[in-house]
Design a protein around this motif. Sequence first.
Motif, PDB file in Angstrom:
ATOM      1  N   VAL A   6       0.843  -1.180   0.000  1.00  0.00           N
ATOM      2  CA  VAL A   6       0.000   0.000   0.000  1.00  0.00           C
ATOM      3  C   VAL A   6       0.882   1.236   0.000  1.00  0.00           C
ATOM      4  N   THR A   7       0.340   2.335  -0.495  1.00  0.00           N
ATOM      5  CA  THR A   7       1.108   3.575  -0.548  1.00  0.00           C
ATOM      6  C   THR A   7       0.237   4.727  -0.086  1.00  0.00           C
ATOM      7  N   GLY A   8       0.874   5.863   0.137  1.00  0.00           N
ATOM      8  CA  GLY A   8       0.138   7.068   0.454  1.00  0.00           C
ATOM      9  C   GLY A   8      -0.580   6.988   1.779  1.00  0.00           C
ATOM     10  N   ALA A   9      -1.757   7.640   1.830  1.00  0.00           N
ATOM     11  CA  ALA A   9      -2.500   7.736   3.081  1.00  0.00           C
ATOM     12  C   ALA A   9      -2.911   6.372   3.609  1.00  0.00           C
ATOM     13  N   ALA A  10      -3.212   5.421   2.704  1.00  0.00           N
ATOM     14  CA  ALA A  10      -3.657   4.101   3.136  1.00  0.00           C
ATOM     15  C   ALA A  10      -2.612   3.418   3.978  1.00  0.00           C
ATOM     16  N   ALA A  11      -1.324   3.684   3.699  1.00  0.00           N
ATOM     17  CA  ALA A  11      -0.254   3.026   4.437  1.00  0.00           C
ATOM     18  C   ALA A  11      -0.221   3.474   5.879  1.00  0.00           C
ATOM     19  N   THR A  12      -0.730   4.692   6.143  1.00  0.00           N
ATOM     20  CA  THR A  12      -0.721   5.194   7.507  1.00  0.00           C
ATOM     21  C   THR A  12      -1.970   4.776   8.266  1.00  0.00           C
ATOM     22  N   GLU A  13      -2.971   4.260   7.563  1.00  0.00           N
ATOM     23  CA  GLU A  13      -4.234   3.921   8.181  1.00  0.00           C
ATOM     24  C   GLU A  13      -4.324   2.450   8.567  1.00  0.00           C
ATOM     25  N   LYS A  14      -3.695   1.599   7.835  1.00  0.00           N
ATOM     26  CA  LYS A  14      -3.818   0.176   8.093  1.00  0.00           C
ATOM     27  C   LYS A  14      -2.451  -0.471   8.218  1.00  0.00           C
ATOM     28  N   LYS A  15      -2.271  -1.223   9.290  1.00  0.00           N
ATOM     29  CA  LYS A  15      -0.993  -1.875   9.501  1.00  0.00           C
ATOM     30  C   LYS A  15      -0.949  -3.223   8.791  1.00  0.00           C
ATOM     31  N   VAL A  16       0.266  -3.657   8.492  1.00  0.00           N
ATOM     32  CA  VAL A  16       0.485  -4.923   7.818  1.00  0.00           C
ATOM     33  C   VAL A  16       0.269  -6.060   8.810  1.00  0.00           C
ATOM     34  N   SER A  17      -0.524  -7.038   8.428  1.00  0.00           N
ATOM     35  CA  SER A  17      -0.831  -8.173   9.298  1.00  0.00           C
ATOM     36  C   SER A  17       0.303  -9.186   9.275  1.00  0.00           C
ATOM     37  N   VAL A  18       0.767  -9.564  10.460  1.00  0.00           N
ATOM     38  CA  VAL A  18       1.894 -10.482  10.601  1.00  0.00           C
ATOM     39  C   VAL A  18       1.476 -11.720  11.386  1.00  0.00           C
ATOM     40  N   ALA A  19       1.895 -12.882  10.920  1.00  0.00           N
ATOM     41  CA  ALA A  19       1.767 -14.122  11.686  1.00  0.00           C
ATOM     42  C   ALA A  19       3.146 -14.524  12.177  1.00  0.00           C
ATOM     43  N   VAL A  20       3.232 -14.953  13.422  1.00  0.00           N
ATOM     44  CA  VAL A  20       4.490 -15.416  13.992  1.00  0.00           C
ATOM     45  C   VAL A  20       4.356 -16.906  14.273  1.00  0.00           C
ATOM     46  N   LEU A  21       5.284 -17.692  13.706  1.00  0.00           N
ATOM     47  CA  LEU A  21       5.288 -19.146  13.890  1.00  0.00           C
ATOM     48  C   LEU A  21       6.370 -19.518  14.894  1.00  0.00           C
ATOM     49  N   VAL A  22       5.997 -20.328  15.867  1.00  0.00           N
ATOM     50  CA  VAL A  22       6.875 -20.626  16.994  1.00  0.00           C
ATOM     51  C   VAL A  22       6.807 -22.115  17.339  1.00  0.00           C
ATOM     52  N   SER A  23       7.829 -22.571  18.075  1.00  0.00           N
ATOM     53  CA  SER A  23       7.838 -23.963  18.521  1.00  0.00           C
ATOM     54  C   SER A  23       8.114 -24.130  20.010  1.00  0.00           C
ATOM     55  N   GLY A  24       8.629 -23.093  20.661  1.00  0.00           N
ATOM     56  CA  GLY A  24       9.074 -23.285  22.035  1.00  0.00           C
ATOM     57  C   GLY A  24       8.687 -22.176  22.981  1.00  0.00           C
ATOM     58  N   ASN A  25       9.673 -21.693  23.727  1.00  0.00           N
ATOM     59  CA  ASN A  25       9.441 -20.738  24.797  1.00  0.00           C
ATOM     60  C   ASN A  25       8.925 -19.392  24.294  1.00  0.00           C
ATOM     61  N   GLY A  26       9.366 -18.997  23.120  1.00  0.00           N
ATOM     62  CA  GLY A  26       8.822 -17.788  22.512  1.00  0.00           C
ATOM     63  C   GLY A  26       9.438 -16.478  22.950  1.00  0.00           C
ATOM     64  N   THR A  27      10.732 -16.478  23.276  1.00  0.00           N
ATOM     65  CA  THR A  27      11.352 -15.215  23.676  1.00  0.00           C
ATOM     66  C   THR A  27      11.461 -14.236  22.504  1.00  0.00           C
ATOM     67  N   ASN A  28      11.660 -14.756  21.294  1.00  0.00           N
ATOM     68  CA  ASN A  28      11.689 -13.863  20.137  1.00  0.00           C
ATOM     69  C   ASN A  28      10.296 -13.315  19.847  1.00  0.00           C
ATOM     70  N   LEU A  29       9.274 -14.140  20.049  1.00  0.00           N
ATOM     71  CA  LEU A  29       7.905 -13.643  19.949  1.00  0.00           C
ATOM     72  C   LEU A  29       7.687 -12.532  20.964  1.00  0.00           C
ATOM     73  N   GLN A  30       8.169 -12.724  22.180  1.00  0.00           N
ATOM     74  CA  GLN A  30       7.999 -11.706  23.207  1.00  0.00           C
ATOM     75  C   GLN A  30       8.680 -10.407  22.809  1.00  0.00           C
ATOM     76  N   ALA A  31       9.846 -10.513  22.185  1.00  0.00           N
ATOM     77  CA  ALA A  31      10.532  -9.305  21.716  1.00  0.00           C
ATOM     78  C   ALA A  31       9.673  -8.557  20.701  1.00  0.00           C
ATOM     79  N   LEU A  32       9.006  -9.304  19.820  1.00  0.00           N
ATOM     80  CA  LEU A  32       8.125  -8.681  18.834  1.00  0.00           C
ATOM     81  C   LEU A  32       6.905  -8.062  19.505  1.00  0.00           C
ATOM     82  N   LEU A  33       6.322  -8.772  20.454  1.00  0.00           N
ATOM     83  CA  LEU A  33       5.157  -8.251  21.169  1.00  0.00           C
ATOM     84  C   LEU A  33       5.511  -6.964  21.920  1.00  0.00           C
ATOM     85  N   ASP A  34       6.680  -6.980  22.559  1.00  0.00           N
ATOM     86  CA  ASP A  34       7.120  -5.797  23.299  1.00  0.00           C
ATOM     87  C   ASP A  34       7.368  -4.620  22.356  1.00  0.00           C
TER      88      ASP A  34
END
Length: 217
Positions: A6-34
């Motif tokens: 997306v470009t222009g004003a639309a890029a500031t209105e809607k964020k890009v949807s991300v999926a995070v795939l994990v297998s264990g404790n999830g400290t890298n996921l926590q870094a992303l969440l933080d």
Amino acid sequence: MNKNAVTGAAATEKKVSVAVLVSGNGTNLQALLDAERAGRLAQASIKLVISDRPGAYALERAKQAGKPAMLIEPNRSIPRDERRLDLSNRILAAVQNTGVELIVLAGFLSILQGPILEYYRGRIINIHPSLLPKFGGPGMYGERVHQAVLEAGEMVSGCTVHIVDQGTDTGPILLQRTVPILPQDTPDSLANRIHSEEHIAIVDGVIELVTRLGYTT
């Protein structure tokens, strides 16, 4: 939002949807969440967390952050190659149903295969605990990587964020962070120092990918 940036004003209105795939404790996921909570993920927002392992604490981290999370386990009753494709296809269905645009493998131990790699070409990143192309490939994960680095007499190690392609740890590198190897290092001590760098790299990797794809203004 479709596959195009997306470009222009639309890029500031809607964020890009991300999926995070994990297998264990999830400290890298926590870094992303933080980072998301602190407003540091640019135009990205975590919309789904998927684990391929029951009991993975990463699922609890997602729950505590108010993020949708699901368990998609490999079907161990079928041969390995079929199992990988079956798992990949079920993950593809889940992320498509959620409208996910980018996928982050944050300590995800299963190998993705098939249509998901084509549909999300250039939009899947992985973090690996070595300085690729060294010490990557099939079977190189976790303690195995750090043991191999120490046995090889390397002076430096680190982590790599790269684009996922059809190979294993072979895609284009987005960024790397390094740590010196100390004389007294063990696989555990080296892993601990690299984990700290991974928490920075995974966030920077998402920001870099979002920027490269033109989602930010």
